[in-house]
Scaffold this motif. Structure first.
Motif, PDB file in Angstrom:
ATOM      1  N   UNK A  86       0.870  -1.176   0.000  1.00 13.31           N
ATOM      2  CA  UNK A  86       0.000   0.000   0.000  1.00 13.31           C
ATOM      3  C   UNK A  86       0.902   1.220   0.000  1.00 13.31           C
ATOM      4  N   UNK A  87       0.725   2.063  -1.002  1.00 14.14           N
ATOM      5  CA  UNK A  87       1.595   3.232  -1.176  1.00 14.14           C
ATOM      6  C   UNK A  87       0.978   4.473  -0.534  1.00 14.14           C
ATOM      7  N   UNK A 103      -4.344  10.847   2.862  1.00  9.18           N
ATOM      8  CA  UNK A 103      -3.264  11.440   2.057  1.00  9.18           C
ATOM      9  C   UNK A 103      -3.822  12.097   0.797  1.00  9.18           C
ATOM     10  N   UNK A 104      -3.172  13.189   0.391  1.00  7.17           N
ATOM     11  CA  UNK A 104      -3.471  13.841  -0.881  1.00  7.17           C
ATOM     12  C   UNK A 104      -2.748  13.068  -1.980  1.00  7.17           C
ATOM     13  N   UNK A 105      -3.431  12.839  -3.091  1.00 10.53           N
ATOM     14  CA  UNK A 105      -2.819  12.184  -4.247  1.00 10.53           C
ATOM     15  C   UNK A 105      -3.133  12.985  -5.500  1.00 10.53           C
ATOM     16  N   UNK A 148       0.606   6.483  -7.500  1.00 11.33           N
ATOM     17  CA  UNK A 148       0.290   5.105  -7.125  1.00 11.33           C
ATOM     18  C   UNK A 148      -0.467   5.063  -5.805  1.00 11.33           C
ATOM     19  N   UNK A 149      -1.477   4.189  -5.761  1.00 19.22           N
ATOM     20  CA  UNK A 149      -2.252   3.952  -4.543  1.00 19.22           C
ATOM     21  C   UNK A 149      -1.781   2.646  -3.901  1.00 19.22           C
ATOM     22  N   UNK A 150      -1.781   1.581  -4.687  1.00 21.08           N
ATOM     23  CA  UNK A 150      -1.282   0.283  -4.229  1.00 21.08           C
ATOM     24  C   UNK A 150      -0.478  -0.369  -5.346  1.00 21.08           C
ATOM     25  N   UNK A 188       4.985  -6.832 -10.656  1.00 25.36           N
ATOM     26  CA  UNK A 188       4.417  -5.788  -9.818  1.00 25.36           C
ATOM     27  C   UNK A 188       3.623  -4.843 -10.708  1.00 25.36           C
ATOM     28  N   UNK A 189       2.351  -4.638 -10.369  1.00 26.95           N
ATOM     29  CA  UNK A 189       1.471  -3.805 -11.173  1.00 26.95           C
ATOM     30  C   UNK A 189       0.976  -2.639 -10.324  1.00 26.95           C
ATOM     31  N   UNK A 190       1.459  -1.410 -10.595  1.00 30.52           N
ATOM     32  CA  UNK A 190       0.971  -0.263  -9.819  1.00 30.52           C
ATOM     33  C   UNK A 190      -0.460   0.100 -10.223  1.00 30.52           C
TER      34      UNK A 190
END
Length: 70
Positions: free
Chosen positions: A15-16, A21-23, A28-30, A38-40
């Motif tokens: 989990x990123x 949090x502001x994005x 990336x979220x997860x 690995x798939x962002x």
């Protein structure tokens, strides 16, 4: 409000972005792990992560909601 959905089936590797949090668009979220890759999974819009629907280690199917962005 935007639902961020899994683009493929896999395990939540990392989990990123945490709730609150502001994005920005493209952040990336997860990160999913599927077939040793690995798939962002990124945010589709700017906003605040209102809720995460998964935890690290969870298995998700394609189309499952991962997070809510407001």
């Amino acid at each position: 409000m935007t639902e961020i959905k899994a683009s493929m089936a896999g395990s939540v590797w990392k989990i990123v972005a945490q709730a609150g949090e502001q994005v920005g668009t493209g952040d990336d979220i997860v990160i999913l792990e599927s077939m040793k890759m690995e798939i962002p999974i990124a945010s589709e819009e700017e906003g605040t992560v209102k809720e995460l629907k998964v935890a690290e280690g969870d298995f998700v199917n394609e189309g499952d909601v991962i997070a809510i962005i407001e």
